[in-house]
Design an enzyme around this catalytic site. Structure first.
Site, PDB file in Angstrom:
ATOM      1  N   CYS A   1     -15.913  12.446 -78.412  1.00 31.81           N
ATOM      2  CA  CYS A   1     -16.147  13.092 -77.146  1.00 31.81           C
ATOM      3  C   CYS A   1     -17.642  13.426 -77.093  1.00 31.81           C
ATOM      4  O   CYS A   1     -18.228  14.328 -78.105  1.00 31.81           O
ATOM      5  CB  CYS A   1     -15.040  14.461 -76.936  1.00 31.81           C
ATOM      6  SG  CYS A   1     -15.730  15.481 -75.819  1.00 31.81           S
TER       7      CYS A   1
ATOM      8  N   CYS B   1     -17.635  17.479 -77.221  1.00 33.49           N
ATOM      9  CA  CYS B   1     -17.080  18.456 -78.477  1.00 33.49           C
ATOM     10  C   CYS B   1     -18.591  19.059 -79.161  1.00 33.49           C
ATOM     11  O   CYS B   1     -19.589  18.294 -79.252  1.00 33.49           O
ATOM     12  CB  CYS B   1     -16.114  17.790 -79.421  1.00 33.49           C
ATOM     13  SG  CYS B   1     -14.549  17.597 -78.649  1.00 33.49           S
TER      14      CYS B   1
ATOM     15  N   HIS C   1     -11.272  20.940 -77.732  1.00 32.04           N
ATOM     16  CA  HIS C   1     -10.933  19.624 -76.815  1.00 32.04           C
ATOM     17  C   HIS C   1      -9.794  19.460 -76.260  1.00 32.04           C
ATOM     18  O   HIS C   1      -9.498  18.847 -75.112  1.00 32.04           O
ATOM     19  CB  HIS C   1     -11.186  18.341 -77.822  1.00 32.04           C
ATOM     20  CG  HIS C   1     -11.272  16.855 -77.103  1.00 32.04           C
ATOM     21  ND1 HIS C   1     -12.309  16.438 -76.419  1.00 32.04           N
ATOM     22  CD2 HIS C   1     -10.327  16.103 -76.956  1.00 32.04           C
ATOM     23  CE1 HIS C   1     -11.958  15.219 -75.684  1.00 32.04           C
ATOM     24  NE2 HIS C   1     -10.759  14.996 -75.866  1.00 32.04           N
TER      25      HIS C   1
ATOM     26  N   ASN D   1     -14.123  19.228 -61.817  1.00 27.28           N
ATOM     27  CA  ASN D   1     -12.984  18.195 -61.511  1.00 27.28           C
ATOM     28  C   ASN D   1     -12.031  17.824 -62.620  1.00 27.28           C
ATOM     29  O   ASN D   1     -12.643  17.752 -63.917  1.00 27.28           O
ATOM     30  CB  ASN D   1     -13.927  16.917 -61.525  1.00 27.28           C
ATOM     31  CG  ASN D   1     -14.730  17.015 -60.268  1.00 27.28           C
ATOM     32  OD1 ASN D   1     -14.448  17.236 -59.207  1.00 27.28           O
ATOM     33  ND2 ASN D   1     -15.890  16.300 -60.448  1.00 27.28           N
TER      34      ASN D   1
ATOM     35  N   SER E   1     -14.547  12.705 -66.097  1.00 28.24           N
ATOM     36  CA  SER E   1     -14.916  11.505 -66.966  1.00 28.24           C
ATOM     37  C   SER E   1     -14.445  11.958 -68.519  1.00 28.24           C
ATOM     38  O   SER E   1     -14.428  10.866 -69.114  1.00 28.24           O
ATOM     39  CB  SER E   1     -16.434  11.443 -67.076  1.00 28.24           C
ATOM     40  OG  SER E   1     -17.123  12.841 -67.354  1.00 28.24           O
TER      41      SER E   1
ATOM     42  N   HIS F   1     -12.036  17.110 -72.163  1.00 27.36           N
ATOM     43  CA  HIS F   1     -12.716  18.248 -72.720  1.00 27.36           C
ATOM     44  C   HIS F   1     -12.799  18.907 -71.357  1.00 27.36           C
ATOM     45  O   HIS F   1     -13.492  18.805 -70.711  1.00 27.36           O
ATOM     46  CB  HIS F   1     -14.039  17.799 -73.399  1.00 27.36           C
ATOM     47  CG  HIS F   1     -14.239  19.031 -74.118  1.00 27.36           C
ATOM     48  ND1 HIS F   1     -14.488  18.972 -75.516  1.00 27.36           N
ATOM     49  CD2 HIS F   1     -14.785  20.439 -74.075  1.00 27.36           C
ATOM     50  CE1 HIS F   1     -14.856  19.887 -76.356  1.00 27.36           C
ATOM     51  NE2 HIS F   1     -15.000  21.064 -75.217  1.00 27.36           N
TER      52      HIS F   1
ATOM     53  N   HIS G   1     -14.182  21.204 -69.114  1.00 31.57           N
ATOM     54  CA  HIS G   1     -15.497  21.429 -68.692  1.00 31.57           C
ATOM     55  C   HIS G   1     -15.662  21.640 -67.076  1.00 31.57           C
ATOM     56  O   HIS G   1     -14.958  21.196 -66.147  1.00 31.57           O
ATOM     57  CB  HIS G   1     -16.525  20.419 -69.036  1.00 31.57           C
ATOM     58  CG  HIS G   1     -16.216  19.064 -68.445  1.00 31.57           C
ATOM     59  ND1 HIS G   1     -15.186  18.299 -68.752  1.00 31.57           N
ATOM     60  CD2 HIS G   1     -16.942  18.435 -67.339  1.00 31.57           C
ATOM     61  CE1 HIS G   1     -15.152  17.126 -67.881  1.00 31.57           C
ATOM     62  NE2 HIS G   1     -16.364  17.255 -67.329  1.00 31.57           N
TER      63      HIS G   1
ATOM     64  N   GLN H   1     -19.276  21.563 -63.689  1.00 38.09           N
ATOM     65  CA  GLN H   1     -20.385  21.242 -63.222  1.00 38.09           C
ATOM     66  C   GLN H   1     -20.834  22.347 -62.600  1.00 38.09           C
ATOM     67  O   GLN H   1     -20.536  23.233 -61.811  1.00 38.09           O
ATOM     68  CB  GLN H   1     -20.330  19.881 -62.788  1.00 38.09           C
ATOM     69  CG  GLN H   1     -20.034  18.736 -63.595  1.00 38.09           C
ATOM     70  CD  GLN H   1     -20.364  17.562 -62.923  1.00 38.09           C
ATOM     71  OE1 GLN H   1     -21.425  17.394 -62.406  1.00 38.09           O
ATOM     72  NE2 GLN H   1     -19.306  16.549 -62.474  1.00 38.09           N
TER      73      GLN H   1
ATOM     74  N   PHE I   1      -3.469  11.118 -50.187  1.00 34.31           N
ATOM     75  CA  PHE I   1      -4.735  10.504 -49.919  1.00 34.31           C
ATOM     76  C   PHE I   1      -5.018  10.898 -48.631  1.00 34.31           C
ATOM     77  O   PHE I   1      -4.238  10.806 -47.674  1.00 34.31           O
ATOM     78  CB  PHE I   1      -4.653   8.963 -50.013  1.00 34.31           C
ATOM     79  CG  PHE I   1      -4.544   8.593 -51.453  1.00 34.31           C
ATOM     80  CD1 PHE I   1      -5.816   8.560 -52.581  1.00 34.31           C
ATOM     81  CD2 PHE I   1      -3.540   7.895 -51.845  1.00 34.31           C
ATOM     82  CE1 PHE I   1      -5.602   8.158 -53.569  1.00 34.31           C
ATOM     83  CE2 PHE I   1      -3.373   7.577 -53.011  1.00 34.31           C
ATOM     84  CZ  PHE I   1      -4.378   7.592 -54.065  1.00 34.31           C
TER      85      PHE I   1
ATOM     86  N   GLU J   1      -5.965  10.623 -40.924  1.00 32.93           N
ATOM     87  CA  GLU J   1      -6.971  11.677 -41.612  1.00 32.93           C
ATOM     88  C   GLU J   1      -8.558  11.299 -41.480  1.00 32.93           C
ATOM     89  O   GLU J   1      -9.433  12.154 -41.576  1.00 32.93           O
ATOM     90  CB  GLU J   1      -6.439  12.139 -42.773  1.00 32.93           C
ATOM     91  CG  GLU J   1      -5.057  12.402 -42.685  1.00 32.93           C
ATOM     92  CD  GLU J   1      -4.380  12.920 -44.057  1.00 32.93           C
ATOM     93  OE1 GLU J   1      -4.180  12.080 -44.869  1.00 32.93           O
ATOM     94  OE2 GLU J   1      -4.277  14.155 -44.047  1.00 32.93           O
TER      95      GLU J   1
HETATM   96  P1  H2U Z   1     -17.403  15.285 -64.737  1.00 28.42           P
HETATM   97  O1  H2U Z   1     -16.291  15.024 -65.695  1.00 28.42           O
HETATM   98  O2  H2U Z   1     -16.885  15.993 -63.575  1.00 28.42           O
HETATM   99  O3  H2U Z   1     -17.768  13.891 -64.302  1.00 28.42           O
HETATM  100  O4  H2U Z   1     -18.512  15.916 -65.366  1.00 28.42           O
HETATM  101  C1  H2U Z   1     -19.187  15.464 -66.655  1.00 28.42           C
HETATM  102  C2  H2U Z   1     -20.594  15.293 -66.418  1.00 28.42           C
HETATM  103  O5  H2U Z   1     -21.187  15.251 -67.644  1.00 28.42           O
HETATM  104  C3  H2U Z   1     -21.090  14.137 -65.598  1.00 28.42           C
HETATM  105  O6  H2U Z   1     -21.641  14.593 -64.488  1.00 28.42           O
HETATM  106  C4  H2U Z   1     -22.426  14.076 -67.539  1.00 28.42           C
HETATM  107  C5  H2U Z   1     -22.032  13.334 -66.547  1.00 28.42           C
HETATM  108  O7  H2U Z   1     -23.319  12.920 -65.816  1.00 28.42           O
HETATM  109  N1  H2U Z   1     -22.593  13.771 -68.777  1.00 28.42           N
HETATM  110  C6  H2U Z   1     -23.683  14.105 -69.476  1.00 28.42           C
HETATM  111  O8  H2U Z   1     -24.624  14.819 -68.864  1.00 28.42           O
HETATM  112  N2  H2U Z   1     -24.105  13.692 -70.783  1.00 28.42           N
HETATM  113  C7  H2U Z   1     -23.414  12.694 -71.397  1.00 28.42           C
HETATM  114  O9  H2U Z   1     -23.519  12.375 -72.442  1.00 28.42           O
HETATM  115  C8  H2U Z   1     -22.174  12.024 -70.829  1.00 28.42           C
HETATM  116  C9  H2U Z   1     -21.759  12.895 -69.505  1.00 28.42           C
HETATM  117 ZN    ZN Z   2     -14.102  17.356 -76.646  1.00 30.17          ZN
END
Ligand code: H2U
Ligand code: ZN
Length: 361
Positions: A70, A73, A133, A173, A181, A184, A186, A188, A332, A337
């Site tokens: 991850c 982490c 995590h 998100n 993505s 973990h 998190h 933004q 959706f 919509e």
């Molecule tokens: P999301 O899971 O909401 O996409 O947020 C994760 C963010 O983490 C994503 O915007 C960033 C991605 O650009 N990221 C990093 O900054 N460093 C990394 O090593 C992987 C992902």
């Molecule tokens: Zn993690």
């Protein structure tokens, strides 16, 4: 003190003339979003379509407390080669793939008012809620969520103090379905020079109301919701979580502070603790609804950091979850919509009742 107060459950047929159920019954009707000026078409009769209440189960998720692969982490390497510190609480860093970057040319384009653009400076941050995590907000302890609230306040203050930043968007998100993505826990932050569209629309409606009534729009709206108790999900002494009258997403929620406060930095100690409490209780309900880690996009709307006083602004959080009837049946925004306007079948009142009843407290 936290009051795990449970609002009276709506009978659905309240005699109040202010209850949409009493006024419209099952008739299709359009509701106005008082915050943005947008409309949503509500078609309650369509919920009568046969549905056995069947809930598709997803296999239980097993995540380790630490995942060596991850990139969020503690101690792990991120894309780009930077290594995370061995953090033990929250941790924030500049997004390695930032959508907004500081500085720039200041270039503008305007061709006959038809080709209009300007260069946009900004900063993108990633914020880890916990070193664990395997957790998400509803599973975190209250002091740990409180630390996330403090981080939001610090980042808002630090980014907002910059001359090139007039708006700080804090969001999360959650779940693959929402484009997250990584599981973990998190969020933004995208901070930028312009106020983006949604907060701008809200700002305009908040300002109009404040000019007219010298109270915030959300203070007046909250008073109504507390009186009617049709759409309130859970509450404590400082916050109320409700399904807004104008909700678009099936289990959309709005978390509003009882005290009109313009930004997270102005929350006192108790309000910060209680924000953690209401977030935990709302998101625990989400997870209980379909017995799955409930996906959503959520975020904080608060005053722009443009240096102007913003007495009209009233801090709130939006939760936009895409699930409708089970872990796999999503909503959706398609067809009508995309081409006409937002539409829903499940009423906000029915959604609030489901969320109230799925868990005590
Ligand atoms: P999301 O899971 O909401 O996409 O947020 C994760 C963010 O983490 C994503 O915007 C960033 C991605 O650009 N990221 C990093 O900054 N460093 C990394 O090593 C992987 C992902
Ligand atoms: Zn993690």
């Amino acid at each position: 003190m936290v009051h795990p107060q449970r609002p009276p459950v709506s009978t659905g047929a309240s005699a109040s003339p202010r209850s949409p159920t009493a006024i419209f019954g099952d008739d299709p009707h359009r509701r106005l979003n008082a915050l943005t000026g947008e409309w949503v078409l509500v078609s309650p009769h369509r919920m009568k379509r046969p549905w056995q209440g069947h809930v598709e189960k997803l296999p239980p998720e097993h995540r380790p407390a630490y995942d060596p692969k991850c990139y969020l982490c503690p101690g792990n390497e991120r894309a780009g080669g930077v290594r995370n510190p061995e953090y033990t609480g929250t941790f924030a860093f500049d997004n390695d793939f930032a959508a907004l970057v500081p500085g720039g040319s200041g270039a503008e384009q305007n061709v006959d008012g038809l080709l209009v653009a300007h260069q946009e400076p900004g900063v993108c941050r990633v914020i880890c809620f916990s070193p664990r995590h395997d957790l998400s907000l509803p599973q975190m302890q209250l002091p740990a969520i409180r630390a996330v609230v403090d981080l939001w306040a610090d980042e808002y203050a630090r980014l907002g103090a910059r001359d090139d930043i007039a708006h700080v968007q804090i969001f999360e998100n959650k779940g693959e379905m929402m484009g997250s993505s990584n599981p973990h826990p998190h969020g933004q932050i995208w901070a930028q020079k312009s106020v983006p569209l949604q907060p701008q629309l809200e700002g305009e409606h908040l300002a109009l109301h404040h000019e007219r009534h010298h109270r915030t729009l959300l203070a007046d709206y909250l008073r109504l919701e507390l009186e009617l108790q049709e759409r309130v999900v859970c509450a404590n002494d400082a916050w109320v979580a409700l399904v807004p009258y104008w909700a678009v997403w099936p289990f959309e929620a709005l978390v509003v502070s009882r005290r009109p406060v313009a930004n997270v930095g102005l929350l006192d100690d108790r309000e910060r603790d209680l924000l953690g409490d209401v977030i935990k209780r709302l998101t625990a309900r989400y997870d209980a609804l379909f017995d799955v880690s409930f996906p959503y996009s959520a975020g904080i709307h608060q005053a722009p950091t443009d240096g102007a006083p913003h007495p009209e602004w009233h801090l709130h959080l939006h939760f936009y979850p895409p699930l409708l009837r089970s872990a796999t049946v999503r909503k959706f925004l398609v067809g009508y919509e995309m081409l006409a306007e937002a539409q829903r079948d499940l009423t906000a009142e029915a959604a609030a009742q489901r969320l109230r009843e799925v868990l005590p407290g």
